[in-house]
Motif scaffolding. Structure first.
Motif, PDB file in Angstrom:
ATOM      1  N   ARG A  99       0.842  -1.198   0.000  1.00  0.00           N
ATOM      2  CA  ARG A  99       0.000   0.000   0.000  1.00  0.00           C
ATOM      3  C   ARG A  99       0.879   1.250   0.000  1.00  0.00           C
ATOM      4  O   ARG A  99       0.608   2.221  -0.725  1.00  0.00           O
ATOM      5  N   GLY A 100       1.940   1.249   0.798  1.00  0.00           N
ATOM      6  CA  GLY A 100       2.866   2.385   0.834  1.00  0.00           C
ATOM      7  C   GLY A 100       3.524   2.613  -0.516  1.00  0.00           C
ATOM      8  O   GLY A 100       3.649   3.756  -0.979  1.00  0.00           O
ATOM      9  N   GLY A 109       1.972  10.880  -9.224  1.00  0.00           N
ATOM     10  CA  GLY A 109       1.359  10.983 -10.541  1.00  0.00           C
ATOM     11  C   GLY A 109       1.881   9.969 -11.532  1.00  0.00           C
ATOM     12  O   GLY A 109       1.669  10.090 -12.737  1.00  0.00           O
ATOM     13  N   GLU A 110       2.547   8.941 -11.053  1.00  0.00           N
ATOM     14  CA  GLU A 110       3.187   7.970 -11.929  1.00  0.00           C
ATOM     15  C   GLU A 110       2.421   6.670 -12.089  1.00  0.00           C
ATOM     16  O   GLU A 110       2.740   5.872 -12.965  1.00  0.00           O
ATOM     17  N   LEU A 111       1.429   6.426 -11.271  1.00  0.00           N
ATOM     18  CA  LEU A 111       0.683   5.175 -11.392  1.00  0.00           C
ATOM     19  C   LEU A 111      -0.049   5.123 -12.728  1.00  0.00           C
ATOM     20  O   LEU A 111      -0.023   4.107 -13.421  1.00  0.00           O
ATOM     21  N   ALA A 112      -0.642   6.237 -13.108  1.00  0.00           N
ATOM     22  CA  ALA A 112      -1.392   6.277 -14.371  1.00  0.00           C
ATOM     23  C   ALA A 112      -0.464   6.154 -15.576  1.00  0.00           C
ATOM     24  O   ALA A 112      -0.831   5.545 -16.581  1.00  0.00           O
ATOM     25  N   THR A 113       0.729   6.715 -15.478  1.00  0.00           N
ATOM     26  CA  THR A 113       1.651   6.674 -16.615  1.00  0.00           C
ATOM     27  C   THR A 113       2.525   5.432 -16.622  1.00  0.00           C
ATOM     28  O   THR A 113       3.194   5.168 -17.605  1.00  0.00           O
ATOM     29  N   ALA A 114       2.528   4.682 -15.532  1.00  0.00           N
ATOM     30  CA  ALA A 114       3.386   3.496 -15.449  1.00  0.00           C
ATOM     31  C   ALA A 114       2.929   2.381 -16.368  1.00  0.00           C
ATOM     32  O   ALA A 114       3.698   1.498 -16.713  1.00  0.00           O
ATOM     33  N   VAL A 118       2.314  -2.445 -14.575  1.00  0.00           N
ATOM     34  CA  VAL A 118       2.576  -2.120 -13.168  1.00  0.00           C
ATOM     35  C   VAL A 118       1.303  -2.292 -12.349  1.00  0.00           C
ATOM     36  O   VAL A 118       1.311  -2.921 -11.288  1.00  0.00           O
ATOM     37  N   ALA A 119       0.192  -1.762 -12.854  1.00  0.00           N
ATOM     38  CA  ALA A 119      -1.089  -1.905 -12.148  1.00  0.00           C
ATOM     39  C   ALA A 119      -1.466  -3.374 -12.021  1.00  0.00           C
ATOM     40  O   ALA A 119      -1.969  -3.813 -10.978  1.00  0.00           O
ATOM     41  N   SER A 120      -1.203  -4.138 -13.060  1.00  0.00           N
ATOM     42  CA  SER A 120      -1.515  -5.571 -13.033  1.00  0.00           C
ATOM     43  C   SER A 120      -0.662  -6.299 -11.995  1.00  0.00           C
ATOM     44  O   SER A 120      -1.161  -7.145 -11.253  1.00  0.00           O
ATOM     45  N   ALA A 121       0.631  -5.971 -11.938  1.00  0.00           N
ATOM     46  CA  ALA A 121       1.523  -6.613 -10.961  1.00  0.00           C
ATOM     47  C   ALA A 121       1.075  -6.290  -9.533  1.00  0.00           C
ATOM     48  O   ALA A 121       1.027  -7.177  -8.674  1.00  0.00           O
ATOM     49  N   ILE A 122       0.740  -5.023  -9.288  1.00  0.00           N
ATOM     50  CA  ILE A 122       0.254  -4.625  -7.963  1.00  0.00           C
ATOM     51  C   ILE A 122      -1.048  -5.367  -7.656  1.00  0.00           C
ATOM     52  O   ILE A 122      -1.230  -5.913  -6.564  1.00  0.00           O
ATOM     53  N   GLY A 123      -1.947  -5.405  -8.629  1.00  0.00           N
ATOM     54  CA  GLY A 123      -3.229  -6.082  -8.444  1.00  0.00           C
ATOM     55  C   GLY A 123      -3.082  -7.560  -8.173  1.00  0.00           C
ATOM     56  O   GLY A 123      -3.795  -8.125  -7.333  1.00  0.00           O
ATOM     57  N   ASN A 124      -2.142  -8.217  -8.860  1.00  0.00           N
ATOM     58  CA  ASN A 124      -1.917  -9.647  -8.644  1.00  0.00           C
ATOM     59  C   ASN A 124      -1.449  -9.931  -7.221  1.00  0.00           C
ATOM     60  O   ASN A 124      -1.923 -10.869  -6.575  1.00  0.00           O
ATOM     61  N   ILE A 125      -0.513  -9.117  -6.750  1.00  0.00           N
ATOM     62  CA  ILE A 125      -0.008  -9.315  -5.389  1.00  0.00           C
ATOM     63  C   ILE A 125      -1.113  -9.025  -4.380  1.00  0.00           C
ATOM     64  O   ILE A 125      -1.327  -9.792  -3.436  1.00  0.00           O
ATOM     65  N   ALA A 126      -1.830  -7.909  -4.577  1.00  0.00           N
ATOM     66  CA  ALA A 126      -2.904  -7.533  -3.660  1.00  0.00           C
ATOM     67  C   ALA A 126      -3.983  -8.612  -3.604  1.00  0.00           C
ATOM     68  O   ALA A 126      -4.477  -8.946  -2.522  1.00  0.00           O
ATOM     69  N   ALA A 127      -4.329  -9.174  -4.758  1.00  0.00           N
ATOM     70  CA  ALA A 127      -5.343 -10.234  -4.792  1.00  0.00           C
ATOM     71  C   ALA A 127      -4.859 -11.468  -4.039  1.00  0.00           C
ATOM     72  O   ALA A 127      -5.622 -12.110  -3.313  1.00  0.00           O
ATOM     73  N   GLY A 133      -5.506  -7.129   1.164  1.00  0.00           N
ATOM     74  CA  GLY A 133      -5.084  -6.447  -0.053  1.00  0.00           C
ATOM     75  C   GLY A 133      -6.150  -5.602  -0.713  1.00  0.00           C
ATOM     76  O   GLY A 133      -5.883  -4.897  -1.683  1.00  0.00           O
ATOM     77  N   VAL A 134      -7.368  -5.637  -0.182  1.00  0.00           N
ATOM     78  CA  VAL A 134      -8.489  -4.924  -0.815  1.00  0.00           C
ATOM     79  C   VAL A 134      -8.233  -3.420  -0.881  1.00  0.00           C
ATOM     80  O   VAL A 134      -8.517  -2.791  -1.902  1.00  0.00           O
ATOM     81  N   SER A 135      -7.686  -2.844   0.156  1.00  0.00           N
ATOM     82  CA  SER A 135      -7.462  -1.383   0.155  1.00  0.00           C
ATOM     83  C   SER A 135      -6.429  -0.991  -0.894  1.00  0.00           C
ATOM     84  O   SER A 135      -6.458   0.143  -1.384  1.00  0.00           O
ATOM     85  N   ILE A 136      -5.551  -1.890  -1.243  1.00  0.00           N
ATOM     86  CA  ILE A 136      -4.564  -1.602  -2.292  1.00  0.00           C
ATOM     87  C   ILE A 136      -5.257  -1.556  -3.646  1.00  0.00           C
ATOM     88  O   ILE A 136      -4.989  -0.688  -4.472  1.00  0.00           O
ATOM     89  N   LEU A 137      -6.166  -2.501  -3.867  1.00  0.00           N
ATOM     90  CA  LEU A 137      -6.904  -2.534  -5.124  1.00  0.00           C
ATOM     91  C   LEU A 137      -7.696  -1.244  -5.325  1.00  0.00           C
ATOM     92  O   LEU A 137      -7.866  -0.793  -6.452  1.00  0.00           O
ATOM     93  N   ALA A 138      -8.156  -0.647  -4.228  1.00  0.00           N
ATOM     94  CA  ALA A 138      -8.919   0.600  -4.309  1.00  0.00           C
ATOM     95  C   ALA A 138      -8.051   1.751  -4.802  1.00  0.00           C
ATOM     96  O   ALA A 138      -8.581   2.723  -5.339  1.00  0.00           O
ATOM     97  N   LEU A 139      -6.739   1.658  -4.645  1.00  0.00           N
ATOM     98  CA  LEU A 139      -5.833   2.712  -5.107  1.00  0.00           C
ATOM     99  C   LEU A 139      -5.598   2.665  -6.610  1.00  0.00           C
ATOM    100  O   LEU A 139      -5.165   3.649  -7.204  1.00  0.00           O
ATOM    101  N   LEU A 140      -5.863   1.523  -7.208  1.00  0.00           N
ATOM    102  CA  LEU A 140      -5.558   1.350  -8.641  1.00  0.00           C
ATOM    103  C   LEU A 140      -6.581   2.023  -9.527  1.00  0.00           C
ATOM    104  O   LEU A 140      -7.705   2.172  -9.251  1.00  0.00           O
TER     105      LEU A 140
END
Length: 140
Positions: A99-100, A109-114, A118-127, A133-140
């Motif tokens: 989450r950090g 401002g880099e999550l959208a441009t990454a 990157v979003a998929s990798a974060i989502g896979n780990i969070a899932a 991990g649910v609160s992390i998915l909310a950040l995506l």
């Protein structure tokens, strides 16, 4: 697993069941089955999650982050790795650090441009982390 497992050089406790799951501990072992099979000798994270962590580590170098943001993001990923590599993986601690990491690159401002990788990798780990991990998915 056959009853003559000791003849095959397998030592330690051997638990076997209906073919859906084989759990073996000891020095030498074989794992047979279907579906996802994870083998760990060094308290390592499952290979797919390790690939996601490696992908995020590589992505940090491509992102436009300040030196302090980059350092913090790298530390967070190291802490995720450490939490998941423990003898008993600490999913709560891993989720806090992921989450950090995610919040840092989002606030920069880099999550959208990454990109979606990157979003998929974060989502896979969070899932994989489950409810923590649910609160992390909310950040995506």
């Amino acid at each position: 697993m056959s009853k003559d497992h000791k003849k095959k050089g397998i030592t330690g406790n051997v638990l076997y069941g209906n073919g859906m799951q084989n759990v073996v501990t000891g020095t030498n072992y074989a794992v047979m089955g279907t579906g996802n099979i994870y083998a760990s000798g060094n308290n390592s994270v499952p290979p797919a999650l390790q690939a996601n962590l490696d992908q995020l580590r590589s992505a940090i170098e491509e992102l436009r982050l300040t030196a302090s943001e980059r350092t913090y993001a790298q530390e967070q990923l190291k802490s995720v790795q450490a939490a998941l590599s423990a003898a008993s993986p600490d999913k709560k601690k891993a989720a806090e650090h992921l989450r950090g990491f995610t919040a840092t690159i989002k606030e920069a401002g880099e999550l959208a441009t990454a990109g979606s990788a990157v979003a998929s990798a974060i989502g896979n780990i969070a899932a994989w982390l489950g409810p923590v991990g649910v609160s992390i998915l909310a950040l995506l």
